[in-house]
Design an enzyme around this catalytic site. Structure first.
Site, PDB file in Angstrom:
ATOM      1  CE  LYS A 216      -4.414   1.130   0.161  1.00 39.95           C
ATOM      2  NZ  LYS A 216      -5.611   0.472  -0.349  1.00 39.95           N
TER       3      LYS A 216
ATOM      4  CG  ASP B  48      -7.278   3.613  -0.805  1.00 42.89           C
ATOM      5  OD1 ASP B  48      -7.761   2.487  -0.671  1.00 42.89           O
ATOM      6  OD2 ASP B  48      -7.352   4.468   0.113  1.00 42.89           O
TER       7      ASP B  48
HETATM    8  P1  NDP Z   1     -12.804   8.035  -2.804  1.00 43.25           P
HETATM    9  O1  NDP Z   1     -11.736   9.046  -2.625  1.00 43.25           O
HETATM   10  O2  NDP Z   1     -13.328   7.790  -4.176  1.00 43.25           O
HETATM   11  O3  NDP Z   1     -14.050   8.382  -1.872  1.00 43.25           O
HETATM   12  C1  NDP Z   1     -13.909   8.486  -0.504  1.00 43.25           C
HETATM   13  C2  NDP Z   1     -15.223   8.950   0.093  1.00 43.25           C
HETATM   14  O4  NDP Z   1     -15.127   8.925   1.504  1.00 43.25           O
HETATM   15  C3  NDP Z   1     -15.566  10.381  -0.282  1.00 43.25           C
HETATM   16  O5  NDP Z   1     -16.954  10.529  -0.282  1.00 43.25           O
HETATM   17  C4  NDP Z   1     -14.912  11.170   0.843  1.00 43.25           C
HETATM   18  O6  NDP Z   1     -15.475  12.452   1.058  1.00 43.25           O
HETATM   19  C5  NDP Z   1     -15.206  10.261   2.023  1.00 43.25           C
HETATM   20  N1  NDP Z   1     -14.186  10.433   3.050  1.00 43.25           N
HETATM   21  C6  NDP Z   1     -12.840  10.332   2.918  1.00 43.25           C
HETATM   22  N2  NDP Z   1     -12.227  10.591   4.082  1.00 43.25           N
HETATM   23  C7  NDP Z   1     -13.211  10.850   4.964  1.00 43.25           C
HETATM   24  C8  NDP Z   1     -13.209  11.179   6.331  1.00 43.25           C
HETATM   25  N3  NDP Z   1     -12.078  11.297   7.039  1.00 43.25           N
HETATM   26  N4  NDP Z   1     -14.418  11.359   6.942  1.00 43.25           N
HETATM   27  C9  NDP Z   1     -15.569  11.244   6.237  1.00 43.25           C
HETATM   28  N5  NDP Z   1     -15.621  10.952   4.938  1.00 43.25           N
HETATM   29  C10 NDP Z   1     -14.460  10.743   4.329  1.00 43.25           C
HETATM   30  O7  NDP Z   1     -12.227   6.684  -2.160  1.00 43.25           O
HETATM   31  P2  NDP Z   1     -12.716   5.194  -2.389  1.00 43.25           P
HETATM   32  O8  NDP Z   1     -14.186   5.163  -2.594  1.00 43.25           O
HETATM   33  O9  NDP Z   1     -11.829   4.590  -3.406  1.00 43.25           O
HETATM   34  O10 NDP Z   1     -12.331   4.517  -1.004  1.00 43.25           O
HETATM   35  C11 NDP Z   1     -13.239   4.466   0.100  1.00 43.25           C
HETATM   36  C12 NDP Z   1     -12.805   3.390   1.069  1.00 43.25           C
HETATM   37  O11 NDP Z   1     -12.767   2.111   0.390  1.00 43.25           O
HETATM   38  C13 NDP Z   1     -11.402   3.556   1.668  1.00 43.25           C
HETATM   39  O12 NDP Z   1     -11.400   2.998   2.963  1.00 43.25           O
HETATM   40  C14 NDP Z   1     -10.543   2.684   0.761  1.00 43.25           C
HETATM   41  O13 NDP Z   1      -9.340   2.278   1.393  1.00 43.25           O
HETATM   42  C15 NDP Z   1     -11.491   1.516   0.527  1.00 43.25           C
HETATM   43  N6  NDP Z   1     -11.207   0.699  -0.651  1.00 43.25           N
HETATM   44  C16 NDP Z   1     -11.149   1.254  -1.904  1.00 43.25           C
HETATM   45  C17 NDP Z   1     -10.923   0.450  -2.980  1.00 43.25           C
HETATM   46  C18 NDP Z   1     -10.964   0.972  -4.387  1.00 43.25           C
HETATM   47  O14 NDP Z   1     -10.936   0.150  -5.318  1.00 43.25           O
HETATM   48  N7  NDP Z   1     -11.068   2.256  -4.623  1.00 43.25           N
HETATM   49  C19 NDP Z   1     -10.641  -0.994  -2.839  1.00 43.25           C
HETATM   50  C20 NDP Z   1     -10.820  -1.484  -1.480  1.00 43.25           C
HETATM   51  C21 NDP Z   1     -11.059  -0.641  -0.447  1.00 43.25           C
HETATM   52  P3  NDP Z   1     -14.838  13.767   0.358  1.00 43.25           P
HETATM   53  O15 NDP Z   1     -15.362  13.756  -1.059  1.00 43.25           O
HETATM   54  O16 NDP Z   1     -15.357  14.898   1.181  1.00 43.25           O
HETATM   55  O17 NDP Z   1     -13.354  13.624   0.431  1.00 43.25           O
END
Ligand code: NDP
Length: 448
Positions: free
Chosen positions: A126, A166
């Protein structure tokens, strides 16, 4: 055995002081290992837990770059190459101001077991940076990505380490990173990154994969109770890559999704989320989620307090935003309101106390992240297969492969839990199945 595990934990915590997220992830796995260490005393003789907890390589580097105002910025870059027993290191890059070594190590550690559960030949890693992409112009994002890749390019490669996206890293960022890698190496090495654009080596279904996979896994959980998504009410947190496509697939299976969020607030839409509007606001305009509430209808509520999301009564809860977003009080509210399935789309979104409560509740089926969200990395591995064979699969074929993988991850977790006398405990099943596969390979490969 309890005291052995407590000692192992103490040793890892002392060696990695001041890294609370990493400690949380390690404790969650080690607390499941009692039965497997009793059955396999040779694992203790081989010091396999200590070896597993120590990353093979940790890289921390300076990322200097000049923004569009001419200002010099210094960020910190990370890549933790955790375990390569099953294949090249594989795992995403996160760009978020909260990124530090503890967070990258927790994510890398989880990734080892997740990747093992997919049954595909990928190790765990990662990376990321404390760079904050929010509010930055395309030009700034490109400048940052290019500087980040100057150092990262020394460490990655299709047989070595294959990063993906991510939080904060999507198709746009992967494009800039890939372009810079190609320029530095003078090689079109498609297999070096996944999540690429379709015309230059990307795979159909990769953008949807983590969200769709989350729903396929939850569908299998329901199936064990002869239930389905049809007619169910669902809460989803987040509105990024994972959340958006989890909403899409849940809706396709006949559920009504009533919430979404971002870091600035929560929307509760009792008529069901209008996905096209949400995509427009969050994916196209990269705006704040309040815009969704303002444009949708007067029945939509907007809350600034993020935990309000878990007070909405639902049948299924899918935390898909970030780590530790669902605490014990929220878990209790979900249980009291009759939730049946809680599946972690994000990585470690439940605090340790919340996870314990949900796992021990008789009425709730609780799916842990390393199993539930494995569809993203699984489809990244399918992208690597297409790159290696210079092939490009159809959407239907790739989605079917993803679905089959998620069914298999689900079944492995269930069977392993049953084999260790803990029927229905997906946490134990996922941890033991992932652990066993990795340590068997490590032992076979000697002390390296
Ligand atoms: P994105 O950046 O596309 O979206 C993240 C979302 O979560 C946004 O809506 C963001 O809001 C919100 N967010 C981020 N940080 C915070 C916080 N501290 N408090 C509240 N809301 C928050 O990321 P992903 O959708 O790719 O990833 C989401 C989760 O899934 C993570 O835990 C990631 O590690 C996990 N994941 C992702 C994978 C992937 O393929 N993308 C694979 C496996 C796991 P804002 O727009 O305001 O930043």
């Amino acid at each position: 055995m309890h005291s052995t595990i407590e000692n192992l934990k103490r040793e890892v915590f002392a060696r990695n002081a001041g890294e609370p997220e990493f400690h949380q992830a390690v404790a969650e796995v080690l607390d499941s290992l009692g039965p497997v260490l009793e059955r396999h005393p040779e694992y203790l003789e081989q010091d396999i837990v200590q070896r597993l907890c120590e990353p093979e390589r940790q890289i921390i580097f300076r990322v200097p770059w000049v923004d569009s105002n001419g200002k010099i910025n210094i960020n910190r870059g990370f890549r933790v190459e955790y375990n390569s027993a099953l294949g090249p290191y594989k795992g995403g890059l996160r760009f978020h101001p909260s990124v530090n070594l503890s967070i990258v190590k927790f994510l890398g550690f989880e990734q080892i077991f997740k990747n093992a559960l997919t049954g595909l030949p990928i190790g765990g890693g990662k990376g990321g940076s404390d760079f904050d992409p929010r509010g930055r112009s395309d030009r700034d994002i490109m400048a940052f990505c290019q500087s980040f890749m100057v150092e990262l390019s020394r460490h990655i490669g299709e047989y070595t380490d294959v990063p993906a996206g991510d939080i904060g890293v999507g198709g746009r960022e992967i494009g800039y990173l890939f372009g810079q890698y190609k320029r530095i190496q003078n090689r079109f090495e498609a297999g070096v990154l996944t999540g690429k654009g379709l015309s230059w080596g990307g795979s159909l279904v990769r953008p949807e994969a983590t969200g769709y996979g989350t729903i396929f896994f939850a569908r299998e959980m329901f199936r064990t109770r002869n239930e389905s998504f049809e007619g169910k009410t669902v809460s989803v947190s987040g509105s990024g890559n994972v959340a958006i496509y989890a909403i899409e697939k849940a809706q396709q299976l006949g559920a009504k999704v009533v919430t979404a969020s971002d870091s600035s607030g929560v929307v509760h839409d009792p008529d069901g989320i209008d996905l096209e509007l949400l995509k427009q606001v969050k994916l196209t305009e990269r705006a704040r989620i309040r815009e969704y509430a303002d444009r949708r209808s007067s029945r939509v509520e907007f809350h600034e307090t993020l935990s309000d999301l878990w007070r909405v009564p639902v049948d299924v809860a899918l935390p898909c935003a970030t780590e530790n977003e669902l605490d014990e009080a929220s878990a209790r509210a979900l249980i009291e309101n009759g939730v049946q399935v809680v599946a972690e789309g994000a990585n470690m979104p439940c605090t340790a106390d919340a996870a314990t409560l949900l796992r021990e509740s008789d009425s709730v089926l609780f799916g842990p992240a390393k199993a539930v969200n494995a569809g993203g990395v699984a489809t990244s591995a399918l992208e690597m297969q297409q790159n290696a064979s210079r092939d490009s699969w159809s959407f239907e074929y790739t989605e079917t492969r993803l679905d089959e993988i998620m069914v298999s991850v689900h079944d492995v977790c269930r069977k392993t839990a049953a084999d260790y006398g803990s029927e229905g405990d997906y946490v134990l099943g996922a941890n033991i199945a992932g652990f066993t596969k990795v340590v068997e390979a490590m032992i076979a490969q000697g002390v390296v």
